[in-house]
Design an enzyme around this catalytic site. Sequence first.
Site, PDB file in Angstrom:
ATOM      1  N   ARG A  14       0.845  -1.211   0.000  1.00 53.23           N
ATOM      2  CA  ARG A  14       0.000   0.000   0.000  1.00 53.23           C
ATOM      3  C   ARG A  14       0.875   1.254   0.000  1.00 53.23           C
ATOM      4  O   ARG A  14       2.101   1.163   0.115  1.00 53.23           O
ATOM      5  CB  ARG A  14      -0.976   0.013   1.181  1.00 53.23           C
ATOM      6  CG  ARG A  14      -0.323  -0.035   2.542  1.00 53.23           C
ATOM      7  CD  ARG A  14      -1.382  -0.346   3.615  1.00 53.23           C
ATOM      8  NE  ARG A  14      -0.788  -0.578   4.919  1.00 53.23           N
ATOM      9  CZ  ARG A  14      -0.702   0.339   5.890  1.00 53.23           C
ATOM     10  NH1 ARG A  14      -1.185   1.544   5.693  1.00 53.23           N
ATOM     11  NH2 ARG A  14      -0.149   0.055   7.042  1.00 53.23           N
ATOM     12  N   GLY A  15       0.207   2.386  -0.148  1.00 56.44           N
ATOM     13  CA  GLY A  15       0.873   3.681  -0.021  1.00 56.44           C
ATOM     14  C   GLY A  15       2.009   3.902  -1.011  1.00 56.44           C
ATOM     15  O   GLY A  15       1.931   3.532  -2.187  1.00 56.44           O
ATOM     16  N   ARG A  36       3.307  -7.655   4.813  1.00 53.79           N
ATOM     17  CA  ARG A  36       2.877  -8.485   5.940  1.00 53.79           C
ATOM     18  C   ARG A  36       1.472  -8.989   5.686  1.00 53.79           C
ATOM     19  O   ARG A  36       1.051  -9.992   6.235  1.00 53.79           O
ATOM     20  CB  ARG A  36       2.873  -7.669   7.242  1.00 53.79           C
ATOM     21  CG  ARG A  36       4.244  -7.222   7.677  1.00 53.79           C
ATOM     22  CD  ARG A  36       4.214  -6.580   9.018  1.00 53.79           C
ATOM     23  NE  ARG A  36       3.429  -5.344   9.029  1.00 53.79           N
ATOM     24  CZ  ARG A  36       3.425  -4.473  10.025  1.00 53.79           C
ATOM     25  NH1 ARG A  36       4.131  -4.724  11.103  1.00 53.79           N
ATOM     26  NH2 ARG A  36       2.715  -3.375   9.957  1.00 53.79           N
ATOM     27  N   TYR A 142      10.303   9.141  15.275  1.00 50.13           N
ATOM     28  CA  TYR A 142      10.230   9.021  13.814  1.00 50.13           C
ATOM     29  C   TYR A 142      11.308   9.864  13.127  1.00 50.13           C
ATOM     30  O   TYR A 142      12.021   9.381  12.239  1.00 50.13           O
ATOM     31  CB  TYR A 142       8.838   9.462  13.377  1.00 50.13           C
ATOM     32  CG  TYR A 142       8.568   9.387  11.893  1.00 50.13           C
ATOM     33  CD1 TYR A 142       8.343   8.175  11.260  1.00 50.13           C
ATOM     34  CD2 TYR A 142       8.505  10.551  11.121  1.00 50.13           C
ATOM     35  CE1 TYR A 142       8.065   8.119   9.899  1.00 50.13           C
ATOM     36  CE2 TYR A 142       8.226  10.505   9.769  1.00 50.13           C
ATOM     37  CZ  TYR A 142       8.014   9.283   9.153  1.00 50.13           C
ATOM     38  OH  TYR A 142       7.745   9.228   7.806  1.00 50.13           O
ATOM     39  N   ILE A 175       2.678  13.417   1.992  1.00 49.34           N
ATOM     40  CA  ILE A 175       2.126  12.691   0.847  1.00 49.34           C
ATOM     41  C   ILE A 175       0.792  12.066   1.266  1.00 49.34           C
ATOM     42  O   ILE A 175       0.693  11.511   2.371  1.00 49.34           O
ATOM     43  CB  ILE A 175       3.101  11.577   0.391  1.00 49.34           C
ATOM     44  CG1 ILE A 175       4.529  12.123   0.209  1.00 49.34           C
ATOM     45  CG2 ILE A 175       2.586  10.903  -0.887  1.00 49.34           C
ATOM     46  CD1 ILE A 175       4.695  13.225  -0.820  1.00 49.34           C
TER      47      ILE A 175
HETATM   48  N1  LIG Z   1       2.952   9.514   3.675  1.00 49.73           N
HETATM   49  C1  LIG Z   1       3.818  10.493   3.897  1.00 49.73           C
HETATM   50  O1  LIG Z   1       3.469  11.693   3.893  1.00 49.73           O
HETATM   51  C2  LIG Z   1       5.269  10.199   4.128  1.00 49.73           C
HETATM   52  C3  LIG Z   1       6.124  11.286   4.256  1.00 49.73           C
HETATM   53  C4  LIG Z   1       7.465  11.056   4.460  1.00 49.73           C
HETATM   54  C5  LIG Z   1       7.942   9.775   4.523  1.00 49.73           C
HETATM   55  N2  LIG Z   1       7.096   8.722   4.400  1.00 49.73           N
HETATM   56  C6  LIG Z   1       7.687   7.388   4.497  1.00 49.73           C
HETATM   57  O2  LIG Z   1       7.342   6.629   3.348  1.00 49.73           O
HETATM   58  C7  LIG Z   1       7.264   5.254   3.698  1.00 49.73           C
HETATM   59  C8  LIG Z   1       5.915   4.707   3.265  1.00 49.73           C
HETATM   60  O3  LIG Z   1       4.911   5.487   3.883  1.00 49.73           O
HETATM   61  P1  LIG Z   1       3.355   5.380   3.534  1.00 49.73           P
HETATM   62  O4  LIG Z   1       2.790   6.723   3.758  1.00 49.73           O
HETATM   63  O5  LIG Z   1       3.181   4.683   2.252  1.00 49.73           O
HETATM   64  O6  LIG Z   1       2.896   4.477   4.766  1.00 49.73           O
HETATM   65  P2  LIG Z   1       1.720   3.425   4.930  1.00 49.73           P
HETATM   66  O7  LIG Z   1       0.646   3.664   3.922  1.00 49.73           O
HETATM   67  O8  LIG Z   1       1.408   3.458   6.384  1.00 49.73           O
HETATM   68  O9  LIG Z   1       2.461   2.037   4.555  1.00 49.73           O
HETATM   69  C9  LIG Z   1       3.524   1.597   5.335  1.00 49.73           C
HETATM   70  C10 LIG Z   1       4.055   0.312   4.748  1.00 49.73           C
HETATM   71  O10 LIG Z   1       5.111  -0.171   5.594  1.00 49.73           O
HETATM   72  C11 LIG Z   1       4.806  -1.505   6.001  1.00 49.73           C
HETATM   73  N3  LIG Z   1       5.340  -1.794   7.324  1.00 49.73           N
HETATM   74  C12 LIG Z   1       5.239  -1.042   8.437  1.00 49.73           C
HETATM   75  N4  LIG Z   1       5.831  -1.664   9.476  1.00 49.73           N
HETATM   76  C13 LIG Z   1       6.307  -2.839   8.999  1.00 49.73           C
HETATM   77  C14 LIG Z   1       7.002  -3.925   9.583  1.00 49.73           C
HETATM   78  N5  LIG Z   1       7.342  -3.943  10.889  1.00 49.73           N
HETATM   79  N6  LIG Z   1       7.327  -4.988   8.805  1.00 49.73           N
HETATM   80  C15 LIG Z   1       6.975  -5.003   7.503  1.00 49.73           C
HETATM   81  N7  LIG Z   1       6.320  -4.018   6.885  1.00 49.73           N
HETATM   82  C16 LIG Z   1       5.986  -2.947   7.633  1.00 49.73           C
HETATM   83  C17 LIG Z   1       3.298  -1.544   5.993  1.00 49.73           C
HETATM   84  O11 LIG Z   1       2.851  -2.875   5.999  1.00 49.73           O
HETATM   85  P3  LIG Z   1       1.358  -3.265   6.563  1.00 49.73           P
HETATM   86  O12 LIG Z   1       0.402  -2.902   5.452  1.00 49.73           O
HETATM   87  O13 LIG Z   1       1.461  -4.717   6.822  1.00 49.73           O
HETATM   88  O14 LIG Z   1       1.159  -2.440   7.796  1.00 49.73           O
HETATM   89  C18 LIG Z   1       2.986  -0.787   4.718  1.00 49.73           C
HETATM   90  O15 LIG Z   1       3.212  -1.614   3.600  1.00 49.73           O
HETATM   91  C19 LIG Z   1       7.488   5.170   5.202  1.00 49.73           C
HETATM   92  O16 LIG Z   1       8.836   4.845   5.476  1.00 49.73           O
HETATM   93  C20 LIG Z   1       7.183   6.580   5.658  1.00 49.73           C
HETATM   94  O17 LIG Z   1       7.858   6.901   6.847  1.00 49.73           O
HETATM   95  C21 LIG Z   1       5.758   8.899   4.212  1.00 49.73           C
END
Ligand SMILES: NC(=O)c1ccc[n+]([C@@H]2O[C@H](COP(=O)([O-])OP(=O)(O)OC[C@H]3O[C@@H](n4cnc5c(N)ncnc54)[C@H](OP(=O)(O)O)[C@@H]3O)[C@@H](O)[C@H]2O)c1
Length: 236
Positions: A14-15, A36, A142, A175
């Site tokens: 996702r995401g 997962r 974080y 994002i």
């Molecule tokens: N969205 C933003 O604005 C933003 C901004 C800056 C940086 N980021 C970074 O971009 C990355 C992706 O973010 P996102 O917004 O797409 O987040 P998200 O939609 O919450 O997705 C997070 C992903 O990480 C996986 N994950 C989390 N913990 C895990 C673990 N212990 N083992 C295996 N998989 C794990 C989740 O798996 P599950 O589906 O199984 O939970 C999911 O696939 C992250 O590193 C985040 O910090 C995001």
Amino acid sequence: MSTSRTVLVTGGNRGIGYAIAERMIADGHRVAVTSRSGEGPAGSLTVRAEMTDSASIDAAFTEVEAQLGPVEVVVANAGITKDTLLLRMTEEEFTSVIDTNLTGTFRVVKRAAKGLLKGRFGRVILISSVVGLYGSPGQINYSSSKAALVGFARSLTRELGSRGITANVIAPGFIETDMTAELPEAQQQQYLSTIPASRFGQVAEIAGAASFLAGDDAAYISGAVIPVDGGLGMGH
Ligand SMILES: NC(=O)c1ccc[n+]([C@@H]2O[C@H](COP(=O)([O-])OP(=O)(O)OC[C@H]3O[C@@H](n4cnc5c(N)ncnc54)[C@H](OP(=O)(O)O)[C@@H]3O)[C@@H](O)[C@H]2O)c1
């Protein structure tokens, strides 16, 4: 068109991870995602992995190697937040975020490194965040985990740069994903008011930067932090 590679994206169900996997497939790469629960996009191979567990990461790589060949591009994307102010933050809230975001990246990149060295080619792409260098109240765990990825990529560049391996960081701003949808509306509006582009980012915009870093044109870029944040961090 860039050379076709074997790509592994963590958290690709996702995401941002899902969008990166989609884009890598469109670019003509062989793509695997770790998950997962749930699946990566059509055309990807989904393998199970838990970022806090080295054995599961090892098994995921072994499965990808068997089905798609040695991993050449690694996108360490899986990450979590557990936001709260310092005085309320428990040690578990701090260490669990570090364990997933930073130590999880270590586990993934370490497992990938042998294969990258053997192939004398590698692209390591770490998904950090604008708040790693900009800071953010309520995100000491974080932001610490994300700032550390800059040192990680730069040390990796110095260790493995002579072997055709690059390591770069993408620092997304705000994002639109599940992660940011959880934030209270007032906080979202407050962020919006500080972003020069005056809008939130889309997952495809992060995928575009990852696509570039994985491609042939980025061969001489390493240790860089690429902001994709609508100007929020500017220079941080
Ligand atoms: N969205 C933003 O604005 C933003 C901004 C800056 C940086 N980021 C970074 O971009 C990355 C992706 O973010 P996102 O917004 O797409 O987040 P998200 O939609 O919450 O997705 C997070 C992903 O990480 C996986 N994950 C989390 N913990 C895990 C673990 N212990 N083992 C295996 N998989 C794990 C989740 O798996 P599950 O589906 O199984 O939970 C999911 O696939 C992250 O590193 C985040 O910090 C995001």
